[in-house]
Design a protein around this motif. Structure first.
Motif, PDB file in Angstrom:
ATOM      1  N   ASP A  88       0.871  -1.112  -0.016  1.00 54.86           N
ATOM      2  CA  ASP A  88      -0.097   0.110  -0.099  1.00 54.86           C
ATOM      3  C   ASP A  88       0.902   1.284   0.145  1.00 54.86           C
ATOM      4  O   ASP A  88       0.274   2.408  -0.054  1.00 54.86           O
ATOM      5  N   ASN A  89       2.286   1.128   0.020  1.00 55.89           N
ATOM      6  CA  ASN A  89       2.913   2.183  -0.003  1.00 55.89           C
ATOM      7  C   ASN A  89       3.504   2.772  -1.297  1.00 55.89           C
ATOM      8  O   ASN A  89       4.152   3.751  -1.512  1.00 55.89           O
ATOM      9  N   ALA A 125       1.194   3.325  -3.531  1.00 51.03           N
ATOM     10  CA  ALA A 125      -0.088   4.201  -4.163  1.00 51.03           C
ATOM     11  C   ALA A 125       0.322   5.703  -3.646  1.00 51.03           C
ATOM     12  O   ALA A 125       1.316   6.077  -3.074  1.00 51.03           O
ATOM     13  N   GLY A 126      -0.334   6.720  -4.374  1.00 46.10           N
ATOM     14  CA  GLY A 126      -0.045   7.990  -4.527  1.00 46.10           C
ATOM     15  C   GLY A 126      -0.711   8.464  -3.187  1.00 46.10           C
ATOM     16  O   GLY A 126      -0.573   8.174  -2.132  1.00 46.10           O
ATOM     17  N   THR A 127      -1.505   9.796  -3.366  1.00 44.96           N
ATOM     18  CA  THR A 127      -2.089  10.390  -2.195  1.00 44.96           C
ATOM     19  C   THR A 127      -3.558  10.859  -2.562  1.00 44.96           C
ATOM     20  O   THR A 127      -4.002  10.951  -3.642  1.00 44.96           O
ATOM     21  N   THR A 144       0.476   7.393   6.072  1.00 43.33           N
ATOM     22  CA  THR A 144       1.118   7.140   4.694  1.00 43.33           C
ATOM     23  C   THR A 144       0.573   6.166   3.904  1.00 43.33           C
ATOM     24  O   THR A 144       0.329   6.148   2.892  1.00 43.33           O
ATOM     25  N   LYS A 145       0.221   4.888   4.704  1.00 43.68           N
ATOM     26  CA  LYS A 145      -0.191   3.821   3.595  1.00 43.68           C
ATOM     27  C   LYS A 145      -1.684   3.916   3.421  1.00 43.68           C
ATOM     28  O   LYS A 145      -2.098   3.097   2.682  1.00 43.68           O
ATOM     29  N   ASN A 146      -2.247   5.038   3.962  1.00 42.72           N
ATOM     30  CA  ASN A 146      -3.822   5.080   3.759  1.00 42.72           C
ATOM     31  C   ASN A 146      -4.115   6.453   3.189  1.00 42.72           C
ATOM     32  O   ASN A 146      -5.373   6.737   3.320  1.00 42.72           O
ATOM     33  N   GLY A 147      -2.997   6.860   2.284  1.00 40.69           N
ATOM     34  CA  GLY A 147      -3.587   8.221   1.767  1.00 40.69           C
ATOM     35  C   GLY A 147      -2.638   9.550   1.909  1.00 40.69           C
ATOM     36  O   GLY A 147      -2.805  10.394   0.931  1.00 40.69           O
ATOM     37  N   THR A 148      -2.137   9.595   3.049  1.00 36.84           N
ATOM     38  CA  THR A 148      -0.962  10.726   3.165  1.00 36.84           C
ATOM     39  C   THR A 148       0.001  10.529   1.934  1.00 36.84           C
ATOM     40  O   THR A 148       0.220   9.488   1.658  1.00 36.84           O
ATOM     41  N   MET A 149       1.072  11.658   2.224  1.00 37.56           N
ATOM     42  CA  MET A 149       2.180  11.424   1.367  1.00 37.56           C
ATOM     43  C   MET A 149       3.337  11.116   2.390  1.00 37.56           C
ATOM     44  O   MET A 149       4.042   9.983   2.030  1.00 37.56           O
ATOM     45  N   PHE A 163      -6.282   2.238  -0.978  1.00 39.54           N
ATOM     46  CA  PHE A 163      -7.328   3.206  -1.212  1.00 39.54           C
ATOM     47  C   PHE A 163      -7.303   3.598  -2.570  1.00 39.54           C
ATOM     48  O   PHE A 163      -8.572   3.839  -2.992  1.00 39.54           O
TER      49      PHE A 163
END
Lengths: 357, 357, 357, 357
Positions: free
Chosen positions: D15-16, D18-20, D211-216, D332
């Protein structure tokens, strides 16, 4: 270093070149046979704790360690967090002569060097330093004050001076550590009790030096704030400072504390330095420097005297602090004859006509 | 612990409860007077280095330290970066009994516990571990293998076994440390030379234990990879392990290495354990456990025997590893009579009728 | 801090109160979607490395970190052993403003503070310090020189000055670190190439500051001695400085390095400080202090001016170094109007009649 | 990694990658201009603290950090002394995947690995470990229990399971840390409140992963035991984890916590893993492994399927734990179409006739 008797008499480089007191080697011999519980659970270690509690007129805990550097570094580690600072004199042993042992044991605390005459911390500098950026996360946090009694240059803090530093320390909420590598000499010099010079002045932990004053491989931490003992015990083990056969370190200190051997040794060493000081005072070519409250004497010698003494086989530090400056250190093993011989040699070399080139 | 002769004879808890060899206390007495250069620049320290170079059949450097934990932790710190791992047996002293000294000295390296019988590392586990995530920044880097010779359970690695581990270590580019707290016992047991058991098998640094085998407060690091000496010297000072009056640690080791005292002491301790083993073998109620190559013996005792021995005043560890398991340790100071008395006591307690409740 | 436009214009406390350049937020938006390899294996991180290699006219390695303190502390940890010392100016950020981050990352190395005007290291002091007790195990070992370019007081080392320090460092066998928190400002001020100001002058590692000059949360270590890269990589991970979504730190630096944004931002900030300096020079009540080579200006203001500015809502540091001394810092976001407004306010408050009490 | 749309859809490695979330990049853009107080004194950081206090139904303190490793290591350092141990699962991230960050930040504490299914600590093992040699200076002192919620294998502790571990921890006087790198996923999966899953179960400090769930580049430490905040603040600065322009880390978390974005993102990722699980269940050649409570799925695939997927450009970890075992991670950003495409590919490759060699 040879051990012929003449060479023996001519070593004034440090008090750590002396051997050990006869009482101590006898105690070691007595401790040599039979079983004893390891790791400080033996009877001798308990005896040392009782003797030090008596000496300091209160219940204390004691950790026996193998070097003064270990005593200092362990103590400081228990008194400052890694992000703290240790306020100490810029000429102090912890700052200059332990290869960063305090930084290692504290996990990276910072030693903040302060000035002051005779290697004693100037109270004005301390007053500024204890508040410096306190509570500011961008800076290390002032945490512990480290005083050396007697100092590296042979001076002692008077009870008043100590009280002033202790007051500043306490008012600011910091802890107080005393490096007592030459604590015995300070007690002998000041004629005050060990209690007055330590916990009554606010000292939390004392590095109780013995090696320079007659033991072989044993120093101690005297713990006045006994809430620190569990932490110190874990730290000591982790540092490789918990000896299995602790009885052999305890035996040294037990003898050292018996019949005031510690005080007799220190008084003798002090007296030898005083005798040397008296003699040098009378030699016009010699300039005495700073206080000589204990067994360390600094002076200025003409170059031909320094060279002459070295040629005679005398051992001492010279030209290390500044050109022409010499340090003589006496010990429990120094004799009046040793001192008088040295004085005669100084006079002889001072009287030589200077060869102009 | 009392030191009456009967109590003396009944202590089988560890080899660190014994005192010191007469030769060693005599050497200390000889070293007691006269000046000597401090910090290892004295003649005795030089003599120890020569003796160990002779013993190991090559030029070695030597650091004298006050405990085996310090020897181990200093050695490991010189062999692994802080982000490295130390591959060791899960029952090893460095992993269990030093309160994290290796982690402290290495600035946070990781001890990776491996399995294997008799507290000896299983080569298959080592083979996997030396490659585990090597070069991966997300993981600690396999850096050093730590073997204990003899092991914590009294076994020894044979030369073949050692060669296998050394080969795996070298092939993977790791370093090899040997915890030789009971190295003398291993040499005595195996009948191989110190050289064969160390550097010829790839050992870079050896913790040369002496305290458990007759000295008082002196152990040593023997440096085979002499490029590590400067780093070790700084680390030792910084750790509070550079004694000012080093002569007193040197004197112990000098005597220990003279006339094979080290080997005679260890052979004796081993022989006492073998005598005990022989005797126990003949007692049907006793179950011997594991190898007894040196001076440590594990066995299973009926509860009434354990309780009976304790009531007699015997000291030993029991029920610490698992219920019913007992450890006896002999030392250079154990006598054949001590062993025979113990055996008779075991027989006596085993013969008592069990009281049913 | 409010963000009304008037308040915005009145913040001269630091360059870290500014936001980010539009180009950088646009780059972040472009980087926001789609997958990318983590931990620096993404294309943007590779692009940053190429750009920095171009900029410095040689192959370099790059580590992206989240703060300048991390860049400094990681770099120093790779350049000194724990028993080493870092020779730096007493007013340097690493010595005063990082809460002991260098001591933490280096596992307890010692920062040795040196003097010199304008927060630049005096070469004479450095010359003495690099030799101080080198090779003596009782002392920390001089290991790395840390220079700050531009300095904490807004001065820059000339190429000659840098060459002198680099020469002393190299001759003594030490390593050279540059804290370039305001490196862009120094390049803009000196008109010399990044290569000339770093590796050609002997710099081993550069903390390439970007946050104070337009990025958001991204700084970098530029590695000239690429043999240090593996160690730095392990250290960075271990320090929690290896971001999973590194692309977002890389995107900032990629944009920062595109079309000379870094240099344009710094030149602008410098120009704003120069404009302020020019204006203040014409006000007789103001005393300028030290060099203003980049975007930091120190001056002496009458108390009523300081108070008047604060009452107007201006933000800046005052009375922190000594009474009456004020620091103004401009940034890439400061406008000429902001500066002119400030100047007018100074004039206005200087002209007010002083109320006598 | 290319960012073409087809490649995008085929990344199941972590999951890391992914972007944001769009909301987050928009928040960054809003934060980009205007001044803001540095080092966390800005309005956004205050807002994050308020939001987390609301979310956790009590006053909490918050430290924003740049990585999950920093959050974990800082937290552990505040909960254990250097001579302490951290009891954690042997498969935990802190034990395996942080290159010794906990050992670094704690100054050498020891991670003691425990077993248990689905990477959850077995309460029986914990019960033994919390007492293991407690108070014995020869051993590290059990100090903190570290749980991961959700675990590294995609399972979650139920409230009951957590209560059991929390009870054991509290009764033994230890501290409790939760690595919540995928805390949002656990909340989404369990349908319990954040308060129930943390401080009400005894958690002292939570690494609140984002971070793994949507932040940068933003994670947080949520401080329930607020007496730890001063220490954490010093430690964070000292670790290079106190960002000057903290607003940019705060802006990410502020948006993440607005309108339940954190929970929506996690619920979506979980749903995608569940969809994948459902699909795989129907494919006879696939063997599902362990719990898939959140967005991580382990299964056993025939080799030809693994090879076929790789040939298609799919990215995922395989053969890392044991031969034939594959891990898929959703995020996400994963779409139902991505999952369905993957399922069709698995079916297709499973159906291919195996070529015999």
């Amino acid at each position: 270093m040879n051990t012929t008797s003449s060479a023996t008499a001519r070593v004034f480089s440090s008090d750590n070149v002396a051997g050990t007191s006869p009482e101590i080697i006898e105690a070691m011999a007595r401790a040599a046979s039979g079983p004893a519980l390891p790791y400080g659970a033996d009877d001798s270690t308990a005896a040392v704790r009782r003797r030090l509690s008596d000496l300091f007129e209160r219940e204390v805990d004691v950790l026996l360690v193998s070097t003064g550097s270990a005593a200092n570094a362990l103590s400081l580690a228990a008194l400052t967090p890694p992000w703290g600072s240790v306020l100490c004199h810029r000429d102090s042993h912890i700052n200059n002569d332990e290869c960063g042992a305090p930084e290692f044991y504290t996990a990276g605390a910072k030693l903040v060097p302060l000035g002051g005459d005779d290697a004693k911390i100037d109270p004005r500098e301390l007053r500024a330093a204890v508040r410096h950026k306190a509570g500011d996360v961008h800076s290390v946090e002032p945490s512990v004050v480290g005083v050396t009694q007697a100092t590296e240059t042979g001076a002692v803090y008077s009870l008043d001076e100590l009280g002033t530093l202790g007051g500043i320390t306490e008012e600011a909420g910091l802890r107080l550590h005393m490096d007592g590598a030459r604590f015995a000499g300070a007690v002998a010099s000041l004629g005050r009790t060990p209690a007055e010079l330590t916990w009554r002045a606010g000292v939390d932990l004392l590095s109780f030096g013995a090696t320079k004053n007659g033991t072989m491989t044993a120093d101690a931490i005297v713990v006045f704030d006994r809430s620190l003992t569990p932490e110190l015990s874990f730290r000591a083990k982790r540092a490789g400072q918990l000896a299995a056969k602790m009885r052999f370190q305890a035996a040294q200190l037990d003898a050292y504390l018996t019949d005031d051997l510690w005080l007799r040794n220190a008084s003798h060493a002090n007296a030898m330095a005083a005798r040397l000081q008296e003699g040098l005072k009378a030699i016009p070519e010699v300039g005495l420097l700073g206080a000589t409250d204990v067994n360390i004497l600094f002076c200025r010698l003409p170059q031909q005297v320094t060279e002459g003494l070295l040629a005679d086989g005398y051992a001492f530090y010279h030209d290390r602090w500044e050109p022409g400056v010499v340090r003589f250190v006496t010990s429990f093993a120094t004799t009046p004859e040793d001192v008088d011989d040295l004085l005669r040699a100084v006079v002889r070399h001072a009287a030589r006509p200077t060869v102009s080139v």
